[in-house]
Design an enzyme around this catalytic site. Structure first.
Site, PDB file in Angstrom:
ATOM      1  CG  HIS A 130      33.079   1.285  -0.247  1.00  0.00           C
ATOM      2  ND1 HIS A 130      34.270   0.904  -0.813  1.00  0.00           N
ATOM      3  CD2 HIS A 130      32.235   1.552  -1.276  1.00  0.00           C
ATOM      4  CE1 HIS A 130      34.161   0.962  -2.131  1.00  0.00           C
ATOM      5  NE2 HIS A 130      32.939   1.340  -2.431  1.00  0.00           N
ATOM      6  NE  ARG A 172      -3.667  -3.412  -2.131  1.00  0.00           N
ATOM      7  CZ  ARG A 172      -3.719  -4.582  -2.774  1.00  0.00           C
ATOM      8  NH1 ARG A 172      -3.930  -5.698  -2.103  1.00  0.00           N
ATOM      9  NH2 ARG A 172      -3.535  -4.641  -4.075  1.00  0.00           N
ATOM     10  N   GLY A 207      10.093  -3.664 -10.598  1.00  0.00           N
ATOM     11  CA  GLY A 207      11.255  -3.151 -11.322  1.00  0.00           C
ATOM     12  C   GLY A 207      11.978  -2.038 -10.587  1.00  0.00           C
ATOM     13  CB  ALA A 237       7.894  -0.034  -9.697  1.00  0.00           C
TER      14      ALA A 237
HETATM   15  C1  LIG Z   1       3.104  -2.211  -5.690  1.00  0.00           C
HETATM   16  C2  LIG Z   1       1.986  -2.284  -6.716  1.00  0.00           C
HETATM   17  C3  LIG Z   1       1.874  -3.715  -7.279  1.00  0.00           C
HETATM   18  C4  LIG Z   1       0.716  -1.906  -5.944  1.00  0.00           C
HETATM   19  O1  LIG Z   1      -0.372  -1.809  -6.809  1.00  0.00           O
HETATM   20  P1  LIG Z   1      -1.840  -1.477  -6.242  1.00  0.00           P
HETATM   21  O2  LIG Z   1      -2.278  -2.534  -5.295  1.00  0.00           O
HETATM   22  O3  LIG Z   1      -2.704  -1.212  -7.433  1.00  0.00           O
HETATM   23  O4  LIG Z   1      -1.614  -0.207  -5.342  1.00  0.00           O
HETATM   24  P2  LIG Z   1      -2.211   1.268  -5.470  1.00  0.00           P
HETATM   25  O5  LIG Z   1      -1.863   1.852  -6.810  1.00  0.00           O
HETATM   26  O6  LIG Z   1      -3.655   1.208  -5.083  1.00  0.00           O
HETATM   27  O7  LIG Z   1      -1.371   2.051  -4.360  1.00  0.00           O
HETATM   28  C5  LIG Z   1      -1.565   1.838  -2.978  1.00  0.00           C
HETATM   29  C6  LIG Z   1      -0.694   2.828  -2.224  1.00  0.00           C
HETATM   30  O8  LIG Z   1       0.681   2.442  -2.424  1.00  0.00           O
HETATM   31  C7  LIG Z   1       1.417   3.486  -3.043  1.00  0.00           C
HETATM   32  N1  LIG Z   1       2.324   2.865  -4.024  1.00  0.00           N
HETATM   33  C8  LIG Z   1       1.987   1.979  -4.988  1.00  0.00           C
HETATM   34  N2  LIG Z   1       3.095   1.603  -5.675  1.00  0.00           N
HETATM   35  C9  LIG Z   1       4.119   2.283  -5.136  1.00  0.00           C
HETATM   36  C10 LIG Z   1       5.483   2.337  -5.441  1.00  0.00           C
HETATM   37  N3  LIG Z   1       6.016   1.584  -6.420  1.00  0.00           N
HETATM   38  N4  LIG Z   1       6.277   3.124  -4.692  1.00  0.00           N
HETATM   39  C11 LIG Z   1       5.743   3.884  -3.686  1.00  0.00           C
HETATM   40  N5  LIG Z   1       4.443   3.871  -3.353  1.00  0.00           N
HETATM   41  C12 LIG Z   1       3.646   3.088  -4.090  1.00  0.00           C
HETATM   42  C13 LIG Z   1       0.353   4.348  -3.714  1.00  0.00           C
HETATM   43  O9  LIG Z   1       0.805   5.664  -3.888  1.00  0.00           O
HETATM   44  C14 LIG Z   1      -0.782   4.250  -2.730  1.00  0.00           C
HETATM   45  O10 LIG Z   1      -0.499   5.083  -1.636  1.00  0.00           O
HETATM   46  P3  LIG Z   1      -1.697   5.818  -0.800  1.00  0.00           P
HETATM   47  O11 LIG Z   1      -2.513   4.709  -0.193  1.00  0.00           O
HETATM   48  O12 LIG Z   1      -0.956   6.656   0.209  1.00  0.00           O
HETATM   49  O13 LIG Z   1      -2.460   6.602  -1.807  1.00  0.00           O
HETATM   50  C15 LIG Z   1       2.218  -1.358  -7.933  1.00  0.00           C
HETATM   51  O14 LIG Z   1       2.013   0.000  -7.554  1.00  0.00           O
HETATM   52  C16 LIG Z   1       3.612  -1.472  -8.528  1.00  0.00           C
HETATM   53  O15 LIG Z   1       4.591  -0.898  -8.047  1.00  0.00           O
HETATM   54  N6  LIG Z   1       3.702  -2.210  -9.623  1.00  0.00           N
HETATM   55  C17 LIG Z   1       4.973  -2.358 -10.302  1.00  0.00           C
HETATM   56  C18 LIG Z   1       5.091  -3.686 -10.958  1.00  0.00           C
HETATM   57  C19 LIG Z   1       6.485  -3.871 -11.515  1.00  0.00           C
HETATM   58  O16 LIG Z   1       7.444  -3.243 -11.144  1.00  0.00           O
HETATM   59  N7  LIG Z   1       6.615  -4.832 -12.423  1.00  0.00           N
HETATM   60  C20 LIG Z   1       7.938  -5.197 -12.904  1.00  0.00           C
HETATM   61  C21 LIG Z   1       7.993  -5.412 -14.323  1.00  0.00           C
HETATM   62  S1  LIG Z   1       9.619  -5.998 -14.798  1.00  0.00           S
END
Ligand SMILES: CC(C)(COP(=O)(O)OP(=O)(O)OC[C@H]1O[C@@H](n2cnc3c(N)ncnc32)[C@H](O)[C@@H]1OP(=O)(O)O)[C@@H](O)C(=O)NCCC(=O)NCCS
Length: 167
Positions: free
Chosen positions: A81, A152, A111, A129
């Protein structure tokens, strides 16, 4: 699965389309939807997997090789929109902003992510996610959150530098 194509849809080899709960419980409360309007161009390259996500393309959406898109993602290359109330209320889609989306090779979209118009995701990057991606992401990085921010760099990424991000 729901497909409405009034433009161009091109899908490469090895496409894995999971739609519905039995195909993938993640995001299985919805189905896979590919919606392409007149002038829209949705290009999905080789060996892409998408679960229970919605792509709406009125401009251009390109998804590279070996991309994983998690359950319940939304990829919209349009605001749907106008932001101007007079246009929005009285003139249909007139004034609606759209911009191409590019999702680079070997990237992984977590996801329930929303990718908005004009965003490019660099090759091999990972989106956490539940993110809302409003700005382009360079290659070989993890971004997450709403709005998505740099988390990172990926270790051992073979991806190229920021010049890889398509504008
Ligand atoms: C993004 C991802 C891969 C990172 O994993 P990781 O390298 O183990 O990262 P960490 O858990 O050490 O988190 C690192 C930082 O990112 C932040 N973070 C991680 N995932 C996040 C998310 N989805 N949203 C917001 N912040 C996130 C953490 O809070 C952390 O913040 P900080 O440094 O301020 O403490 C994981 O968190 C993720 O989102 N996995 C989802 C996988 C998915 O959706 N699969 C789909 C299946 S259909």
């Amino acid at each position: 699965m729901f497909i409405r194509n009034h433009g161009i849809i091109s899908i490469g080899s090895g496409f894995r389309a999971n739609s519905g709960f039995t195909a993938n419980p993640i995001g299985g409360d919805t189905v896979l939807r590919l919606i392409v309007n007149h002038h829209g161009r949705l290009i999905i390259k080789d060996r892409v997997g998408i679960s229970n996500s919605t792509i709406v393309c009125v401009n251009s959406v390109e998804i590279g090789n070996d991309v994983f898109i998690g359950g319940n993602c939304k990829i919209w290359d349009t605001d749907f929109h106008s932001l101007e109330p007079e246009q929005r209320i009285h003139n249909g889609s007139q004034g609606t902003r759209t911009a191409p989306i590019v999702i680079g090779d070997r990237s992984f979209i977590g996801g329930s992510t929303i990718i908005l118009k004009g965003v490019s995701i660099g090759s091999e990057s990972v989106i956490g996610a539940g993110s809302v991606v409003t700005k382009s992401v360079p290659a070989g990085e993890i971004w997450a959150g709403n709005p998505a921010r740099f988390v990172r760099k990926l270790h051992n990424s073979s991806s190229r530098d920021e010049s890889d991000v398509h504008q």
